[in-house]
Design a protein around this motif. Structure first.
Motif, PDB file in Angstrom:
ATOM      1  N   TRP A 182     -17.664  -0.181  -8.721  1.00  0.00           N
ATOM      2  CA  TRP A 182     -16.482   0.655  -8.511  1.00  0.00           C
ATOM      3  C   TRP A 182     -16.781   1.778  -7.517  1.00  0.00           C
ATOM      4  O   TRP A 182     -15.965   2.077  -6.636  1.00  0.00           O
ATOM      5  CB  TRP A 182     -16.039   1.240  -9.851  1.00  0.00           C
ATOM      6  CG  TRP A 182     -14.831   2.104  -9.804  1.00  0.00           C
ATOM      7  CD1 TRP A 182     -14.796   3.469  -9.921  1.00  0.00           C
ATOM      8  CD2 TRP A 182     -13.473   1.695  -9.634  1.00  0.00           C
ATOM      9  NE1 TRP A 182     -13.499   3.927  -9.846  1.00  0.00           N
ATOM     10  CE2 TRP A 182     -12.665   2.861  -9.671  1.00  0.00           C
ATOM     11  CE3 TRP A 182     -12.858   0.454  -9.453  1.00  0.00           C
ATOM     12  CZ2 TRP A 182     -11.280   2.817  -9.526  1.00  0.00           C
ATOM     13  CZ3 TRP A 182     -11.472   0.414  -9.317  1.00  0.00           C
ATOM     14  CH2 TRP A 182     -10.704   1.570  -9.356  1.00  0.00           C
ATOM     15  N   ALA A 222     -11.761  -3.259 -13.550  1.00  0.00           N
ATOM     16  CA  ALA A 222     -12.911  -2.362 -13.672  1.00  0.00           C
ATOM     17  C   ALA A 222     -12.971  -1.779 -15.075  1.00  0.00           C
ATOM     18  O   ALA A 222     -12.770  -0.571 -15.275  1.00  0.00           O
ATOM     19  CB  ALA A 222     -12.831  -1.254 -12.621  1.00  0.00           C
ATOM     20  N   THR A 276      -7.764   5.266  -9.282  1.00  0.00           N
ATOM     21  CA  THR A 276      -8.027   4.141  -8.396  1.00  0.00           C
ATOM     22  C   THR A 276      -8.511   4.657  -7.049  1.00  0.00           C
ATOM     23  O   THR A 276      -8.720   5.864  -6.872  1.00  0.00           O
ATOM     24  CB  THR A 276      -6.766   3.278  -8.230  1.00  0.00           C
ATOM     25  OG1 THR A 276      -7.094   2.087  -7.499  1.00  0.00           O
ATOM     26  CG2 THR A 276      -5.663   4.029  -7.490  1.00  0.00           C
ATOM     27  N   ARG A 327      -5.513  -1.509  -9.298  1.00  0.00           N
ATOM     28  CA  ARG A 327      -6.308  -1.655 -10.514  1.00  0.00           C
ATOM     29  C   ARG A 327      -5.614  -2.596 -11.501  1.00  0.00           C
ATOM     30  O   ARG A 327      -4.437  -2.453 -11.800  1.00  0.00           O
ATOM     31  CB  ARG A 327      -6.546  -0.296 -11.149  1.00  0.00           C
ATOM     32  CG  ARG A 327      -7.539  -0.336 -12.293  1.00  0.00           C
ATOM     33  CD  ARG A 327      -8.305   0.937 -12.400  1.00  0.00           C
ATOM     34  NE  ARG A 327      -9.308   0.861 -13.444  1.00  0.00           N
ATOM     35  CZ  ARG A 327     -10.152   1.842 -13.734  1.00  0.00           C
ATOM     36  NH1 ARG A 327     -10.129   2.967 -13.041  1.00  0.00           N
ATOM     37  NH2 ARG A 327     -11.042   1.706 -14.694  1.00  0.00           N
TER      38      ARG A 327
END
Length: 544
Positions: free
Chosen positions: A115, A145, A152, A158
């Protein structure tokens, strides 16, 4: 189970769920997840992926460090019917960006490490390289994630995974569909993508099931990074038996016998470089590893001395030397170590690579490109063969048509030994070498070095040391401090491909054909390493 799922790579995990639902499927440090828990979570994630991608099932990258989320991520991508691309979050972003683009990634599963890398992946590279995108100005990259910070990144959509959206069962796939894509080193300065189909994987693991007696009571080592094809052996041999895959942290090597005993490990798989490391740390005393039932080594040449020492430490273990390039689905040959017989037929003190897997044909090519009887380049054809690289331009020189069949040229020189079809490994024909299991194209290292400040030209050679094979560099241009090499190379090369030794020359030695004489440079590097080394193991000398 749907027959198409049963024949798929992930069908092996579903089999493990049936065999041992409450067994740990994976253990990473203090974290673990059972088969039934991983199965249910993967169905949830797979459903979320399918709702998020524009063209399901697509290609899903798993950009995560080795942990529960990475393992379940691989499973979820497969359950969604997608092609999974394991990516290492510690790789330079420029390299990861190229791999994502080559694979046509349509979604990402990430942990915190992945991420955190996404903003750089979605931005232009420092050399002007275009950012990764999905082909449209308004397109966003769907990213699952779990456990990452809220919010985000620009260009990221996302994905929210909810139990209500879980699949009821894994999606069916066809044998020709790609199960996963792995990337190998490329001589052009960019990695080459190798797709492996569900059909190829099914043939491979069927052979493993016939050869080995793995059970739900087994605990498999997981020493390989997930972007390394040998990790697929660990995972899907274990999962097909309802056994546990156990991450081996680097610190475990300091007291490996205690780690193996504490975790009741029964199956070990690593590169041969692990053996001298364990020996130096005092872990190879006779009988030190009594709980191992199987010991496998692959990725490099295994010496008879190392095999004998490991066998003495693991006296109840059956030891095998496995061989095979990524293009032939993990391993394509195996030799079972028998001390007297194996040492007697070994060539140059190296354990034979054994017989080619059932269902395949092989031939040897001489230096003239014609068929050779007993010694030459190994070429293999059969069901484990990839359909070709992601970029067809990379196929040239690696695939050859002979007798109306396509053969993969391994680049490895072998010799037939004995009367039962076994092969001995003699070395590489080209500039590719094995470094701790990594397949490394030396021209790729040269290409990266030429981009370093002050370097006019560079030649990388492989050198055998007490620690195994290492990379040494000779370069022309101005004197470059080691710190500059370290800083600039880590932006384009993984750590395992970064050379440790650097020397500047006024000019490279040439052979009779007026080509750079790598043999002379290799000998010179070996001599210098015998004479001088600093405390870090890096060396650098002025013009000679």
């Amino acid at each position: 189970m749907d027959p198409t799922v049963e024949a798929a790579l992930h069908g092996r995990f579903v089999r493990g769920v049936d065999l041992a639902p409450r067994n740990d499927a994976v253990r990473v440090g203090a974290d673990s997840i059972s088969y039934e828990q991983a199965h249910e979570l993967a169905l949830v994630w797979a459903g979320a992926l399918l709702r998020a991608v524009r063209k399901p099932p697509g290609t899903v990258a798993v950009l995560a460090a080795k942990g529960i989320r990475a393992y379940v991520g691989i499973l979820a991508a497969l359950y969604a019917g997608a092609t999974v691309v394991p990516l290492h979050p510690d790789f330079p972003p420029a390299r990861t960006r190229r791999m994502m683009r080559a694979a046509g990634v349509s979604a990402v599963i990430s942990d915190e490490a992945g991420w955190g890398q996404l903003p750089e992946l979605l931005a232009p590279g420092p050399d002007g390289e275009q950012p990764f995108d999905l082909g449209g100005p308004d397109a966003v990259l769907p990213v699952l994630a779990p456990g990452c910070p809220a919010g985000t990144h620009p260009g990221v959509g996302r994905i929210v995974a909810e139990p209500a959206g879980a699949l009821s069962e894994p999606r069916p796939v066809r044998p020709a569909d790609a199960a996963y894509v792995l990337f190998t080193s490329g001589s052009t300065g960019r990695p080459k993508g190798v797709p492996i189909s569900h059909g190829s994987a099914a043939h491979y693991f069927r052979l493993q099931d016939e050869r080995y007696d793995f059970t739900p009571q087994d605990v498999f080592s997981q020493t390989f990074d997930l972007n390394f094809d040998c990790a697929m052996f660990d995972l899907f041999c274990a999962w097909g038996a309802g056994a546990t895959a156990l991450w081996v942290p680097p610190g475990a090597y300091r007291e490996l016998p205690a780690f193996v005993a504490e975790n009741r490990m029964t199956v070990w798989f690593a590169t041969p470089s692990a053996i001298p490391l364990v020996r130096r740390l005092g872990g190879l005393a006779p009988g030190a590893l009594p709980g191992l039932r199987w010991s496998f080594f692959a990725g490099e040449a295994l010496t008879c001395q190392d095999a004998a020492d490991w066998q003495a430490a693991a006296p109840h273990s059956t030891l095998e030397n496995l061989y095979g390039p990524t293009e032939l689905t993990i391993t394509i040959a195996a030799h079972r170590w028998q001390p007297e017989r194996s040492a007697g037929i070994a060539v140059n003190g190296v354990v034979p690579i054994g017989r080619v897997n059932g269902g395949h044909d092989h031939l040897l090519l001489g230096e003239d490109g014609q068929l050779a009887a007993n010694e030459g380049e190994l070429c293999v054809s059969g069901p484990q063969l990839t359909s070709g690289y992601l970029d067809p331009d990379d196929n040239a020189g690696r695939f050859v048509e002979h007798g109306e069949r396509t053969w993969y040229r391994t680049g490895d020189r072998v010799r037939r030994i004995g009367e039962d079809g076994e092969l001995a490994y003699l070395g590489r024909l080209d500039s590719q070498v094995q470094i701790a299991g990594w397949r490394v194209e030396l021209p790729e290292i040269d290409h990266a070095l030429r981009g370093c400040e002050g370097v006019t030209d560079a030649v990388t050679v492989d050198v055998t040391t007490a620690s195994g094979t290492e990379l040494a560099v000779f370069y022309t241009g101005s004197v470059v401090p080691l710190s500059v090499f370290a800083r600039q190379l880590r932006t384009v090369l993984p750590q395992g491909m970064t050379p440790r030794h650097f020397w500047r020359l006024a000019a490279f030695p040439l052979n009779s054909n007026r080509k750079t004489d790598r043999g002379v440079l290799r000998a010179r590097a070996e001599e210098r390493l015998r004479r001088t080394t600093d405390t870090t193991g890096n060396t650098s000398t002025p013009t000679t």
